[in-house]
Write an enzyme that holds these catalytic residues in place. Structure first.
Site, PDB file in Angstrom:
ATOM      1  N   LEU A   1      11.135   1.579   7.055  1.00  0.00           N
ATOM      2  CA  LEU A   1      10.552   2.009   5.781  1.00  0.00           C
ATOM      3  C   LEU A   1      11.311   3.243   5.293  1.00  0.00           C
ATOM      4  O   LEU A   1      11.611   4.143   6.081  1.00  0.00           O
ATOM      5  CB  LEU A   1       9.072   2.364   5.975  1.00  0.00           C
ATOM      6  CG  LEU A   1       8.363   2.680   4.666  1.00  0.00           C
ATOM      7  CD1 LEU A   1       8.101   1.407   3.867  1.00  0.00           C
ATOM      8  CD2 LEU A   1       7.064   3.419   4.905  1.00  0.00           C
TER       9      LEU A   1
ATOM     10  N   TYR B   1       0.833  -1.205   0.000  1.00  0.00           N
ATOM     11  CA  TYR B   1       0.000   0.000   0.000  1.00  0.00           C
ATOM     12  C   TYR B   1       0.861   1.246   0.000  1.00  0.00           C
ATOM     13  O   TYR B   1       2.080   1.191   0.194  1.00  0.00           O
ATOM     14  CB  TYR B   1      -0.954  -0.014   1.195  1.00  0.00           C
ATOM     15  CG  TYR B   1      -0.318   0.320   2.526  1.00  0.00           C
ATOM     16  CD1 TYR B   1       0.515  -0.586   3.177  1.00  0.00           C
ATOM     17  CD2 TYR B   1      -0.530   1.566   3.136  1.00  0.00           C
ATOM     18  CE1 TYR B   1       1.102  -0.276   4.395  1.00  0.00           C
ATOM     19  CE2 TYR B   1       0.045   1.878   4.353  1.00  0.00           C
ATOM     20  CZ  TYR B   1       0.863   0.957   4.981  1.00  0.00           C
ATOM     21  OH  TYR B   1       1.448   1.273   6.180  1.00  0.00           O
TER      22      TYR B   1
ATOM     23  N   GLU C   1      12.345   2.890  14.080  1.00  0.00           N
ATOM     24  CA  GLU C   1      11.385   3.886  13.581  1.00  0.00           C
ATOM     25  C   GLU C   1      10.159   3.844  14.467  1.00  0.00           C
ATOM     26  O   GLU C   1      10.127   3.091  15.441  1.00  0.00           O
ATOM     27  CB  GLU C   1      11.044   3.615  12.113  1.00  0.00           C
ATOM     28  CG  GLU C   1      10.405   2.264  11.884  1.00  0.00           C
ATOM     29  CD  GLU C   1      10.046   1.981  10.427  1.00  0.00           C
ATOM     30  OE1 GLU C   1       9.965   2.915   9.616  1.00  0.00           O
ATOM     31  OE2 GLU C   1       9.825   0.797  10.109  1.00  0.00           O
TER      32      GLU C   1
ATOM     33  N   LYS D   1       6.461  -1.953   2.036  1.00  0.00           N
ATOM     34  CA  LYS D   1       5.257  -1.342   2.615  1.00  0.00           C
ATOM     35  C   LYS D   1       4.110  -2.341   2.461  1.00  0.00           C
ATOM     36  O   LYS D   1       3.261  -2.244   1.571  1.00  0.00           O
ATOM     37  CB  LYS D   1       4.953   0.006   1.948  1.00  0.00           C
ATOM     38  CG  LYS D   1       4.119   0.910   2.843  1.00  0.00           C
ATOM     39  CD  LYS D   1       4.282   2.357   2.449  1.00  0.00           C
ATOM     40  CE  LYS D   1       3.247   3.264   3.089  1.00  0.00           C
ATOM     41  NZ  LYS D   1       3.205   3.237   4.543  1.00  0.00           N
TER      42      LYS D   1
HETATM   43  N1  PMP Z   1       7.654   4.048   8.878  1.00  0.00           N
HETATM   44  C1  PMP Z   1       6.540   3.305   8.924  1.00  0.00           C
HETATM   45  C2  PMP Z   1       6.563   1.978   9.601  1.00  0.00           C
HETATM   46  C3  PMP Z   1       5.358   3.787   8.331  1.00  0.00           C
HETATM   47  O1  PMP Z   1       4.232   3.040   8.358  1.00  0.00           O
HETATM   48  C4  PMP Z   1       5.354   5.073   7.731  1.00  0.00           C
HETATM   49  C5  PMP Z   1       4.107   5.649   7.143  1.00  0.00           C
HETATM   50  N2  PMP Z   1       3.528   4.855   6.200  1.00  0.00           N
HETATM   51  C6  PMP Z   1       6.546   5.804   7.717  1.00  0.00           C
HETATM   52  C7  PMP Z   1       7.685   5.261   8.292  1.00  0.00           C
HETATM   53  C8  PMP Z   1       6.617   7.156   7.075  1.00  0.00           C
HETATM   54  O2  PMP Z   1       6.598   7.033   5.667  1.00  0.00           O
HETATM   55  P1  PMP Z   1       6.076   8.210   4.730  1.00  0.00           P
HETATM   56  O3  PMP Z   1       6.849   9.416   5.076  1.00  0.00           O
HETATM   57  O4  PMP Z   1       6.370   7.715   3.350  1.00  0.00           O
HETATM   58  O5  PMP Z   1       4.624   8.364   4.995  1.00  0.00           O
END
Ligand code: PMP
Length: 276
Positions: free
Chosen positions: A200, A31, A176, A144
């Site tokens: 991520l 996603y 994270e 993701k």
């Molecule tokens: N880490 C994780 C585990 C996440 O789920 C997200 C948000 N989807 C992020 C980091 C931040 O990613 P982004 O800046 O692309 O939204």
């Protein structure tokens, strides 16, 4: 509510998903959450590249080219009565008789729709609280994936403690957040976990890196510990929905002055300018 269902925009009640869709049974899919500001999708190319990367890593062919998907997402945004919001997009491996092994043939199913999480402008002024927890997710957090139970349980810990996010660590090394990337500032230098399989590759994280460069703030992709985190001058999070969010308390302990710090405030300000 309108849904992009494969390559057609339909009413929600027209969208049909098979009970044996592998996304539904196994979380076998991927996603993206993409913001739009003033009806313009933010960092769309980067989101499409990451979608493509996630698909490749789970050996799934996207049902359409990322260009076609991007065009259909723009059509969805045109339907939005609000100027700002987000698109939730997922692609599952599709229907196949239940069996763990990859099906020889399955047609991936794409769905996307508009969301309207308000921009977190008030929270950015005060900062939020976070808690910490051991990172018990799998070792491919770079994908993701729809499999989010680890993140769900982590986020629930935050909710139960009146906090906004759970900051995860593996044996004391901060990775994270449950749905955010995590940064600390020490002596005017920003630190964050390097890009690898444990986190991520956040799109907002890349914006933070670019803004830091613009503002001449050193940005180091170096892992740090929970002890470093607690002793940091500033802590902040980044994500599509939270944008850049100051963290002023962790596990009930004040970070820095207990108010959003100088570096974080600069980044928030630059982010707002960039979006505008
Ligand atoms: N880490 C994780 C585990 C996440 O789920 C997200 C948000 N989807 C992020 C980091 C931040 O990613 P982004 O800046 O692309 O939204």
């Amino acid at each position: 509510m309108k849904i992009l269902w494969n390559d057609r925009i339909v009413d929600r009640n027209e969208c049909r998903i098979d009970p044996e869709d592998r996304g539904y049974q196994f979380g076998d899919g991927i996603y993206e959450v993409i913001s739009f500001y003033n009806h313009q999708l933010f960092k769309l190319t980067e989101h499409m590249e990451r979608l493509s990367y996630s698909a490749g890593e789970i050996a799934m062919d996207l049902p359409y080219s990322t260009e076609q998907i991007a065009e259909n997402l723009k059509k969805l945004v045109e339907l939005s009565d609000k100027a700002d919001g987000q698109i939730y997009l997922q692609v599952t491996r599709g229907y196949a008789p239940r069996n763990h092994a990859l099906p020889e043939k399955a047609d991936p199913v794409l769905t996307a729709y508009l969301m309207h999480h308000p921009r977190p402008l008030d929270a950015q002024k005060t900062g939020v609280a976070a808690v910490t927890a051991e990172d018990v997710r799998w070792l491919r957090c770079d994908i993701k994936s729809l499999n989010l139970l680890g993140s769900i349980l982590a986020k629930q810990k935050a909710v139960e403690n009146g906090a906004s996010e759970t900051i995860l660590h593996r044996g004391g090394t901060v990775t994270e957040g449950s749905s955010t990337n995590v940064f600390m500032v020490k002596n005017n230098t920003i630190y964050t976990h390097p890009i690898n399989n444990l986190i991520l590759n956040g799109i907002t994280r890349r914006v933070v890196r670019d803004l830091a460069e613009k503002a001449d703030i050193p940005f180091r992709e170096e892992a740090f510990t929970t002890d470093d985190l607690m002793a940091a001058d500033e802590v902040f999070l980044s994500s599509t929905i939270m944008e850049i969010m100051p963290v002023v308390r962790v596990d009930g302990q004040t970070i820095g002055t207990g108010r959003p710090g100088k570096v974080t405030k600069t980044l928030v300000q630059l982010f707002h300018e960039f979006v505008n």
